[in-house]
Design an enzyme around this catalytic site. Sequence first.
Site, short mmCIF file in Angstrom:
data_model
loop_
_atom_site.label_atom_id
_atom_site.label_comp_id
_atom_site.label_asym_id
_atom_site.label_seq_id
_atom_site.Cartn_x
_atom_site.Cartn_y
_atom_site.Cartn_z
N LYS A 25 0.95 -0.74 -0.09
CA LYS A 25 0.20 -0.51 0.50
C LYS A 25 0.64 1.61 -0.02
O LYS A 25 0.69 2.86 -0.63
CB LYS A 25 -0.98 0.14 1.17
CG LYS A 25 -2.00 -1.37 1.09
CD LYS A 25 -2.36 -0.95 2.61
CE LYS A 25 -4.16 -2.26 2.88
NZ LYS A 25 -4.20 -2.25 4.05
N ALA A 84 -1.16 0.50 6.63
CA ALA A 84 -1.38 -0.38 8.14
C ALA A 84 -2.15 -0.37 7.61
O ALA A 84 -2.45 -1.13 6.57
CB ALA A 84 -1.46 0.44 8.88
N ASP A 85 -1.69 -1.94 8.12
CA ASP A 85 -2.86 -3.25 7.43
C ASP A 85 -3.13 -3.80 8.97
O ASP A 85 -2.50 -4.15 9.22
CB ASP A 85 -2.38 -4.36 6.60
CG ASP A 85 -3.17 -4.84 5.94
OD1 ASP A 85 -4.27 -4.78 5.10
OD2 ASP A 85 -3.69 -6.20 6.21
N THR A 86 -4.56 -3.94 9.02
CA THR A 86 -4.63 -5.16 10.50
C THR A 86 -5.90 -6.59 10.05
O THR A 86 -5.91 -6.41 9.50
CB THR A 86 -5.31 -4.13 11.04
OG1 THR A 86 -4.98 -3.12 11.32
CG2 THR A 86 -6.20 -4.51 12.44
#
Length: 231
Positions: free
Chosen positions: A64, A80-82
Amino acid sequence: MTQQRVSSVFIETVPIVLASASPRRRSLLEQLGLLFKIVSVDSEPLPLSSEHPLEYVIRAAKVKAFAAAALEPRSVIIAADTVVIYTKDDVFEIIGKPQSGNDSFSMLSRFQGGKHQVITGCCIVWPLEENITSVQYEIFYDTASIQFGQWDKDILSSYVSTGESNDKAGAFSIQGIGAFLIDIIEGNYTTILGLPLPQLVKRLLKRKAIKVVLNKNSEETISSDFLTYSR
């Protein structure tokens, strides 16, 4: 929509881009009082079959961030990624966003009474500088855990019908109506929301992407050189 600066401890020194359409991540950055641009990139990869959840969130955040950096090369890019990790009998499963209402209900039903891990991976891409052709970036992550309560199926069904779970990893929003589902939180709340603020702020200060506001009335600032950071 034009951002209005609010009273803040920090002020940005370079353009900042948030590579996410997530309302939670946007809200967290806004709470810091920073002005930033949102660039939503359609570049989220799928987990690989043998990929550890931590490896996946780091890879997804990096994808991203680099996609946004190609569009905004002179800005600091934050991505960010969660994921929520469902664990049973020492076997883990990455729980992403539900595909339907039935999927949301299934996820929440499985979570009942259990303790599950949340991992947020982040990537910061620093602005390109003169005489530097390679991309400078930094990866970090944080983990937290959540303990779900036990709830009747009709309560879960009613929650799903609100639509709040539609775009949430794990099919719940701890910042919204779904907060009642959680009995215990261990770790940083902002990690669960999708952007670990303590780690992010320390890195932005260290690279002088933001400064500390010393006098809020005059916007006088103090250099981050005078601050001590924990590693």
